[in-house]
Structures are given as C-alpha cells and as structure tokens.
Design a protein around this motif. Sequence first.
Motif, mmCIF file in Angstrom:
data_model
loop_
_atom_site.group_PDB
_atom_site.id
_atom_site.type_symbol
_atom_site.label_atom_id
_atom_site.label_comp_id
_atom_site.label_asym_id
_atom_site.label_seq_id
_atom_site.Cartn_x
_atom_site.Cartn_y
_atom_site.Cartn_z
ATOM 1 N N ILE A 181 38.893 41.428 56.060
ATOM 2 C CA ILE A 181 37.940 40.584 55.353
ATOM 3 C C ILE A 181 37.198 41.499 54.374
ATOM 4 O O ILE A 181 37.274 42.723 54.467
ATOM 5 N N VAL A 182 36.485 40.900 53.419
ATOM 6 C CA VAL A 182 35.829 41.676 52.369
ATOM 7 C C VAL A 182 34.324 41.404 52.391
ATOM 8 O O VAL A 182 33.895 40.241 52.482
ATOM 9 N N ILE A 183 33.536 42.480 52.308
ATOM 10 C CA ILE A 183 32.084 42.395 52.149
ATOM 11 C C ILE A 183 31.750 42.866 50.743
ATOM 12 O O ILE A 183 32.062 44.004 50.375
ATOM 13 N N ALA A 184 31.134 42.006 49.949
ATOM 14 C CA ALA A 184 30.701 42.374 48.602
ATOM 15 C C ALA A 184 29.182 42.358 48.553
ATOM 16 O O ALA A 184 28.531 41.577 49.254
ATOM 17 N N GLY A 185 28.607 43.240 47.733
ATOM 18 C CA GLY A 185 27.155 43.333 47.637
ATOM 19 C C GLY A 185 26.677 43.309 46.208
ATOM 20 O O GLY A 185 27.371 43.771 45.293
ATOM 21 N N VAL A 186 25.456 42.794 46.010
ATOM 22 C CA VAL A 186 24.890 42.617 44.678
ATOM 23 C C VAL A 186 23.890 43.732 44.375
ATOM 24 O O VAL A 186 23.013 44.038 45.190
ATOM 25 N N LEU A 187 24.028 44.318 43.207
ATOM 26 C CA LEU A 187 23.055 45.274 42.683
ATOM 27 C C LEU A 187 21.887 44.503 42.085
ATOM 28 O O LEU A 187 22.083 43.633 41.233
ATOM 29 N N ASN A 188 20.678 44.805 42.534
ATOM 30 C CA ASN A 188 19.433 44.197 42.032
ATOM 31 C C ASN A 188 19.630 42.781 41.471
ATOM 32 O O ASN A 188 19.767 42.576 40.258
ATOM 33 N N PRO A 189 19.596 41.785 42.331
ATOM 34 C CA PRO A 189 19.868 40.417 41.900
ATOM 35 C C PRO A 189 18.773 39.803 41.029
ATOM 36 O O PRO A 189 18.924 38.670 40.560
ATOM 37 N N PHE A 190 17.681 40.536 40.817
ATOM 38 C CA PHE A 190 16.596 40.050 39.968
ATOM 39 C C PHE A 190 16.808 40.429 38.499
ATOM 40 O O PHE A 190 16.103 39.940 37.627
ATOM 41 N N ASN A 191 17.763 41.306 38.242
ATOM 42 C CA ASN A 191 18.077 41.733 36.878
ATOM 43 C C ASN A 191 19.395 41.083 36.461
ATOM 44 O O ASN A 191 20.453 41.700 36.483
ATOM 45 N N LEU A 192 19.322 39.818 36.057
ATOM 46 C CA LEU A 192 20.545 39.088 35.729
ATOM 47 C C LEU A 192 21.121 39.511 34.390
ATOM 48 O O LEU A 192 22.315 39.330 34.144
ATOM 49 N N GLU A 193 20.288 40.083 33.529
ATOM 50 C CA GLU A 193 20.804 40.570 32.258
ATOM 51 C C GLU A 193 21.834 41.664 32.483
ATOM 52 O O GLU A 193 22.850 41.744 31.782
ATOM 53 N N ARG A 194 21.591 42.485 33.496
ATOM 54 C CA ARG A 194 22.519 43.567 33.809
ATOM 55 C C ARG A 194 23.540 43.153 34.868
ATOM 56 O O ARG A 194 24.699 43.572 34.820
ATOM 57 N N ASN A 195 23.111 42.355 35.837
ATOM 58 C CA ASN A 195 23.937 42.085 37.027
ATOM 59 C C ASN A 195 24.308 40.616 37.171
ATOM 60 O O ASN A 195 24.546 40.135 38.280
ATOM 61 N N GLY A 196 24.358 39.899 36.069
ATOM 62 C CA GLY A 196 24.610 38.468 36.100
ATOM 63 C C GLY A 196 26.059 38.067 36.262
ATOM 64 O O GLY A 196 26.384 36.885 36.181
ATOM 65 N N GLN A 197 26.932 39.030 36.492
ATOM 66 C CA GLN A 197 28.326 38.725 36.812
ATOM 67 C C GLN A 197 28.580 39.139 38.249
ATOM 68 O O GLN A 197 28.464 40.309 38.604
ATOM 69 N N SER A 198 28.924 38.191 39.081
ATOM 70 C CA SER A 198 29.056 38.447 40.513
ATOM 71 C C SER A 198 30.197 39.425 40.804
ATOM 72 O O SER A 198 31.265 39.348 40.185
ATOM 73 N N PRO A 199 30.003 40.331 41.776
ATOM 74 C CA PRO A 199 31.078 41.255 42.165
ATOM 75 C C PRO A 199 32.235 40.549 42.853
ATOM 76 O O PRO A 199 33.266 41.163 43.105
ATOM 77 N N THR A 200 32.087 39.261 43.144
ATOM 78 C CA THR A 200 33.177 38.527 43.802
ATOM 79 C C THR A 200 34.224 38.026 42.807
ATOM 80 O O THR A 200 35.317 37.612 43.226
ATOM 81 N N LEU A 201 33.917 38.044 41.514
ATOM 82 C CA LEU A 201 34.822 37.441 40.528
ATOM 83 C C LEU A 201 36.184 38.121 40.496
ATOM 84 O O LEU A 201 37.194 37.480 40.219
ATOM 85 N N SER A 202 36.210 39.414 40.778
ATOM 86 C CA SER A 202 37.463 40.167 40.710
ATOM 87 C C SER A 202 38.230 40.156 42.030
ATOM 88 O O SER A 202 39.297 40.759 42.134
ATOM 89 N N LEU A 203 37.693 39.469 43.039
ATOM 90 C CA LEU A 203 38.325 39.469 44.355
ATOM 91 C C LEU A 203 39.340 38.344 44.469
ATOM 92 O O LEU A 203 39.358 37.397 43.687
ATOM 93 N N SER A 204 40.182 38.444 45.495
ATOM 94 C CA SER A 204 41.237 37.457 45.692
ATOM 95 C C SER A 204 40.690 36.197 46.369
ATOM 96 O O SER A 204 39.952 36.284 47.358
#
Length: 300
Positions: A181-204
Amino acid sequence: MAQALFYRGFGRLLFFSFPVLLFFSSCRSARNFTSPLPGEYSVRISGFPASGYKNVKRIRQYEFAHRDVPAAFDGCRLAFVSDLHYRSLLKEKGLKDITRLLNDLQVDALLIGGDLHEGCEYVPAVIAALGAVKAPLGTYAVLGNNDYETCYDDILKEMERQGIRLLEHKADTLKRNGERIVIAGVLNPFNLERNGQSPTLSLSPDDFVILLTHTPDYAEDVPITNADLVLAGHTHGGQVTLFGLYAPVVPSRYGQRFLKGIRTNSEKQPVIITNGIGTSSKNLRLFAPSEVVVLTLRKL
C-alpha cells in the motif's frame, strides 16, 4: 421567585450533567458509515475509553474495507496521532503514556499528522517519544502549521535521528507478503501556491493510497486523485464544543463540515479527522476528547 428557582435548578442540572456527558462521549460505541460510492468502501466505527493513559481520553477505531486493499494487508493496523502540541495540556507524564499506549496497541505502522510542539525546546522530547513506538512497517509523518512556523530544522534533524520518515509531497511504500500500500504526505498544505498539486496525482489508481495532510481542507481545496483515504487533524474536534454537536471555533474554511470523525469531500473521497491529543490557545477540552485513532484495513 419561581422563575429564579427554575433557572437556578436548570443551571445545577447542566453543571452536574457535564461529567455524565463527558463519560458517555468516550464510552464504547459502534456505528457504520455507508460509502456514497456503492461497492468502493465501507467503514465501521467504534471507540472505548483509554483507561490508565494520561492525556488520551479514548481510542477511536475505524475498520476500513476498500476494494483496493491487497489481501496481504487485510487486518493491518495503523495508528494515527496528531496535534500533540507538546507541552500544552499534554505534559511529560502524558507524553510517556502516549508511547506506552501506542506500544500496547501493537500496531503495524504509526502515522503522524503534525503540530508536534509548542516551543523549540520541546522538539527533541516529543519526537523521541514517537520514535520509541515499535512499528514493524515504520513511522511516517507530515507537519502542521506550528511546525512550519518555528523549529523546522530541529524537527528534520530529530526525525532523521529517530528514523521517522517525513513525507513532504512524497510517497512511501509499505510492503507485506509481496504486496503493498502507499502512504503519501503533503508539504505545508496551507501554501497552495507552492503545494497545490497533490502528491497522489502521480500514483497508480490500482494501489491503495492513504494521503496524510495536517488540515482536512486540503482534500477539498485541491484534486486528490488516486487517494483512497485521507487522514487529517488540525481541528482538535473543535476543542471546546456544545455537547460535541457544535463548535464555536473551527480552524477550517469549511466550518463544521470537517469538524471531526469521518467525512467526505466533494468527490466523495473519505476523510478521517482526528480530535488530536494536545490543545492550542487554552489548555481546555470540552466534549472534544483527546484521542488516538486506530485504523484496521480490510479487503472488500
């Protein structure tokens, strides 16, 4: 005179009902959550008091069955803790008891949702306590707003020392009997300008993917494609609520919608929001009991 006696009696009833309601708010209970997407997942929720462990009032259990859970992970148990805010209401004895409780639960992996501290001097102790938890599949973490505001470099150093894997817009794989199984984590979710693309998008889409984010708002603010379950904290369950039904203050753009428990975003993806353990602003909790979440995975 009669009216004054009525209000006095009502006030006394309300005062004496508080302890009773507090007790029943963390007693054993069970209910089911029905997936808005038929056949994709189901959830059974239960809880019981965490007797003998200071600063944790209850264990909140979620039995989460999903069609993407591999057979090898059927019965896998994950603990999720967030918002320790050490030292707030959580002091030294409580911190030791959290380590003891998590080890007593004998989980397979530990997931951490951020907001670890209330001062840089407390960082080594709180991370050492979490690092002392025996989790055969590892310990994984994201950070909260408190952690990004101060002591960030200290946290990185201590997590590396303790072998805690920090997932900042990264994913890691848990392996068991040849499956994963895969665990993905978000970098500073309050800064959407920088981190507004989820790390899950590249996963299967075929993998079972858990997304860790400090705030549940992230699950609504950005597309979290391929995430099968989101784990979040930040809200403290309102921290001070009216009998657990309404919180005057919720640190979420969406108000009561993402207050606590299991909710869904607009795409019907499930989000589990923990009350967390510590406190902020005031060292007080009212009908928002501190908790550790235990997630048991099931093959649907």
